[in-house]
Each structure stands twice: as structure tokens, then as C-alpha cells.
Design an enzyme around this catalytic site. Sequence first.
Site, PDB file in Angstrom:
ATOM      1  N   GLU A   1       0.879  -1.177   0.000  1.00  0.00           N
ATOM      2  CA  GLU A   1       0.000   0.000   0.000  1.00  0.00           C
ATOM      3  C   GLU A   1       0.907   1.214   0.000  1.00  0.00           C
ATOM      4  OE1 GLU A   1      -1.301   3.378   1.021  1.00  0.00           O
ATOM      5  OE2 GLU A   1      -1.026   2.419   2.970  1.00  0.00           O
TER       6      GLU A   1
ATOM      7  N   CYS B   1      -3.122   8.293   4.266  1.00  0.00           N
ATOM      8  CA  CYS B   1      -2.945   7.938   2.860  1.00  0.00           C
ATOM      9  C   CYS B   1      -4.262   7.917   2.096  1.00  0.00           C
ATOM     10  CB  CYS B   1      -2.226   6.598   2.730  1.00  0.00           C
ATOM     11  SG  CYS B   1      -2.951   5.286   3.696  1.00  0.00           S
TER      12      CYS B   1
END
Length: 252
Positions: A5, A40
Amino acid sequence: MLALEMGGNNPLVISEDFGDIDATVYTILQSAYISAGQRCTCARRLYVPFGQKGDQLVERLVSAIGKIRIDEPFAEPAPFMGPQISDQAADHIIAAQAELVKLGGKSLVEAKRLQAAFVTPALIDATDIEQLPDEEYFGPLLQLVRYETLPQAVALANDTRFGLSAGLISQSDEEWQYFVDHIRAGIVNRNRQLTGASGDAPFGGPGASGNLRPSAFYAADYCAYPMASMEGDNTVLPATLSLVLNSKELLL
């Protein structure tokens, strides 16, 4: 095997049928500025339709951003936003804002550098920028783009090498179905903030956001390989043998 990720340049699309204006503004604030924009999944690009309803939403959003409380973590009253992770991170947000304005953006709410690594939230109208930089501005910097139709907004939202999170605020089931069918992201929300993903759900996305192996709870499966096993405490001689020989001959 890895489940990666790696961040995102996440779009939040606002339909003309967005419903309650205050709830919509609140959802935008929670998506873009929570943790001072240092998540994020934070919204980095905001797509709002042209027209009177879109104008009213932007006006209300600008007013709300100006009321965001910024302070130390344990200050009283409690702040909504704290500082950036470092002085360098704070400088980067200010520099990114200046670059967007240089490219043709209009500063609706200007980010300002305060003491230490504190930066106030920014809202840049980037509608007139021909090609937005495809960057993850990891801080309280939100880019506003006005659009004509939902397909146009989705196409603009997909115009990124990232693909972590995306959201639609709309009361229309038909619009939501179109959005789900066409958006390219690993986390796709409707009428909810982009931030705060559950660890029980897949977390990741395509492109520069990951390698299509969702992390979080699912990483145990994607980062391992299956192994079959049959076990017993000892060997077993069945009462009926599956051999042509009788038991006496077998034991001899």
C-alpha cells in the site's frame, strides 16, 4: 509475496444531488483535513459540479475551513488539526501550494506556515489548470475542480497513476452504480468520508497505490501460500482391509 500500500492521489466527487449541504461539507472536511491531511486515504482532489448548488457548496466549504481549530494535541479546547510530521513536510505543502497557483490555480483558502511545523488548511481552485500534477500532497492541501457531467468527473478522477481510495457523495442510486462500475480504486465509499478504513476490509489499490494484493486482514492470505496436511497420532490398521490379501497374509 508482498501486499503493498503506497499512498494515493484520492478523488472525492460531489454530485449535484448531494443532499444536505452541512453534512456534505462535514464529510469533505473529514476526508481532506483529518490528521492534518496526513492519512494515505485523505481526499486530495475534490470534484464539484458547476452551477448554483455547486457554488453554494464551495462557499460553505470555504467558510468552514476558516473555522478549523489548529493547535497542540492536548490544547483546550481540543483542536481539529495538529502539525505536520516535520518542518520539511510543512515546507513541502507551502511549496506545493505555490506551484499550483503558478500553474493557474486560484487560492480560495491559503495555507500559511505557523510556528514549528503547523500549517493551516488550503483549498486551491485548480479548474483552470490544464494538467494537474499527479502528486500525493501529504498534508492539508485540497484541490478543487469544477465539472459539467458525472462521466466527466469520473474520467478526471481516474486520471491518476494512483488508485487507493475514491468517494461519491450522491443521493442517486443510479449515479452510485455508475461510479462503482467506472471508478478505479481499491477503497470506494458513498456518502462517507474517505478516511478511517476498517482493518477488517481489504486495503490497497491498483497502479502506484499497490500491487492488487489487499493488505490489512487479507494480507495473511495474500502473503502466504496454501499447504494441505493430513495428520494422526499414530498409524491405523482398519477393520476391513482394502487389499486382496487377508489380514493373516498381510501381517506375515
